[in-house]
Design a protein around this motif. Sequence first.
Motif, PDB file in Angstrom:
ATOM      1  N   UNK A 102      25.158  49.253 -22.202  1.00  0.00           N
ATOM      2  CA  UNK A 102      23.793  49.678 -22.509  1.00  0.00           C
ATOM      3  C   UNK A 102      22.919  49.670 -21.274  1.00  0.00           C
ATOM      4  N   UNK A 103      23.042  48.631 -20.453  1.00  0.00           N
ATOM      5  CA  UNK A 103      22.261  48.545 -19.223  1.00  0.00           C
ATOM      6  C   UNK A 103      22.637  49.666 -18.262  1.00  0.00           C
ATOM      7  N   UNK A 108      19.009  40.026 -29.562  1.00  0.00           N
ATOM      8  CA  UNK A 108      19.065  38.772 -28.806  1.00  0.00           C
ATOM      9  C   UNK A 108      17.791  38.581 -27.994  1.00  0.00           C
ATOM     10  N   UNK A 109      17.450  37.348 -27.728  1.00  0.00           N
ATOM     11  CA  UNK A 109      16.234  37.024 -26.998  1.00  0.00           C
ATOM     12  C   UNK A 109      16.500  36.998 -25.504  1.00  0.00           C
ATOM     13  N   UNK A 110      15.498  37.472 -24.763  1.00  0.00           N
ATOM     14  CA  UNK A 110      15.522  37.416 -23.297  1.00  0.00           C
ATOM     15  C   UNK A 110      16.773  38.061 -22.692  1.00  0.00           C
ATOM     16  N   UNK A 111      17.205  39.170 -23.284  1.00  0.00           N
ATOM     17  CA  UNK A 111      18.415  39.816 -22.812  1.00  0.00           C
ATOM     18  C   UNK A 111      18.121  41.019 -21.921  1.00  0.00           C
ATOM     19  N   UNK A 112      16.898  41.542 -22.004  1.00  0.00           N
ATOM     20  CA  UNK A 112      16.576  42.760 -21.252  1.00  0.00           C
ATOM     21  C   UNK A 112      16.256  42.447 -19.788  1.00  0.00           C
ATOM     22  N   UNK A 113      16.769  43.252 -18.860  1.00  0.00           N
ATOM     23  CA  UNK A 113      16.333  43.135 -17.464  1.00  0.00           C
ATOM     24  C   UNK A 113      14.964  43.773 -17.300  1.00  0.00           C
ATOM     25  N   UNK A 114      14.357  43.602 -16.138  1.00  0.00           N
ATOM     26  CA  UNK A 114      13.080  44.239 -15.872  1.00  0.00           C
ATOM     27  C   UNK A 114      13.287  45.751 -15.799  1.00  0.00           C
ATOM     28  N   UNK A 115      12.439  46.519 -16.477  1.00  0.00           N
ATOM     29  CA  UNK A 115      12.586  47.969 -16.519  1.00  0.00           C
ATOM     30  C   UNK A 115      11.270  48.639 -16.151  1.00  0.00           C
ATOM     31  N   UNK A 116      11.316  49.960 -16.053  1.00  0.00           N
ATOM     32  CA  UNK A 116      10.114  50.725 -15.773  1.00  0.00           C
ATOM     33  C   UNK A 116       9.317  50.910 -17.059  1.00  0.00           C
ATOM     34  N   UNK A 117       8.091  51.424 -16.915  1.00  0.00           N
ATOM     35  CA  UNK A 117       7.242  51.639 -18.075  1.00  0.00           C
ATOM     36  C   UNK A 117       7.785  52.739 -18.982  1.00  0.00           C
ATOM     37  N   UNK A 118       8.716  53.557 -18.467  1.00  0.00           N
ATOM     38  CA  UNK A 118       9.282  54.643 -19.271  1.00  0.00           C
ATOM     39  C   UNK A 118      10.289  54.120 -20.297  1.00  0.00           C
ATOM     40  N   UNK A 119      10.724  52.868 -20.154  1.00  0.00           N
ATOM     41  CA  UNK A 119      11.696  52.268 -21.067  1.00  0.00           C
ATOM     42  C   UNK A 119      10.979  51.257 -21.960  1.00  0.00           C
ATOM     43  N   UNK A 120      11.003  51.493 -23.259  1.00  0.00           N
ATOM     44  CA  UNK A 120      10.389  50.559 -24.202  1.00  0.00           C
ATOM     45  C   UNK A 120      11.466  49.624 -24.737  1.00  0.00           C
ATOM     46  N   UNK A 121      11.355  48.349 -24.425  1.00  0.00           N
ATOM     47  CA  UNK A 121      12.330  47.364 -24.884  1.00  0.00           C
ATOM     48  C   UNK A 121      11.820  46.679 -26.139  1.00  0.00           C
ATOM     49  N   UNK A 122      12.729  46.468 -27.100  1.00  0.00           N
ATOM     50  CA  UNK A 122      12.349  45.896 -28.393  1.00  0.00           C
ATOM     51  C   UNK A 122      13.338  44.808 -28.777  1.00  0.00           C
TER      52      UNK A 122
END
Length: 347
Positions: free
Chosen positions: A191-192, A211-225
């Motif tokens: 996915x990453x 899962x909690x705290x699984x997303x890396x830092x992304x740009x504003x164009x990517x909405x993480x949920x």
Amino acid sequence: MTGWLDDLDRMLAAGNPAVLVTVAGVRGSAPREVGAKMLVTQRDAIGTIGGGQLEYRCVRIAFELIGGNTEPALRRFPLGPSMGQCCGGIVDVLFEPYAGGPPDWLRELLALHGRRQPAVLVTGTRPGSGKFVVTERGVTRSGGALPDAATAKARELLAAGSGAERGGDFLYETVAPTGFNIAIFGAGHVGSAVVGALAGLDCSVRWVDSRRNVFPQTTSAIQTIETADPALEVAAMPPSSFYLVMTHSHGLDFDICQQILRRGDAAYCGLIGSKTKRRRFEKRFRAVGVPASAIDKLVCPIGVAGIRGKKPAEIAIGVVAQLLQVYERRARSAVPTSTAIVTPIRT
């Protein structure tokens, strides 16, 4: 793409002068299309108008304009031996220097884009001819006056919903929300890698994981949920969206895919896995009453044929290529149906 709106707004809001460089016309073969943009500041060049000598010269010209005259300048570049490029075409490039805070037309475009409302940006290529934002509700101007013929041309592009072209002394550019809406379920290695491969494309991405705290830092164009029930996020997507399901759990994959297939309006529903996984899922879908016509739309395995690598980056390349194939095929077959009405110019 509309990332240049945010980039220009950020630069000017911080007090950094910049030059917006736009391909305003093309005849014959050229590296980029009309509307391609590059933003040049005192320290950097963001974006590209095709690379090579054309871009090199345009960066130098833009750099010389920073902090000077704020009138637009149109330059013509023959891409022959004198340029060291073998394209052979002719490219007109518009240079627009900006200094101070963000102009009104930029703020309006950003507000419209935030509300997912389409507009056509009309830019005069002669000094003093101004910029105009054409929407369904009217025309907002910034200097000069927009002739009736130019208003009519903007109406055509607004009705079509896309496109950029030059006509006479004006450049017309559609600024509209992308129709390439993608939901990615799963923030694991694949996915990453897929999100990374989508960077730079004109698409809107919702990236979902339980899962909690699984997303890396992304740009504003990517909405993480982050959500305890990712399957519910299927309902938040607009019609004709693209879905990629690749979570850490087969049970979760099944629940998400079932929601997508029952919804029935996906442009693409891709499930990571083998042919064996597909057969097992097909059996379970039939058992819970998912129609065969919906099951047939499930793509599993995912990715274009001929790429057998199993590394996340290799899978991502094949999957994004497949998404682009489906998106462009659908775009070619689409027939515009909207009608725009432009009211008289208001000051």
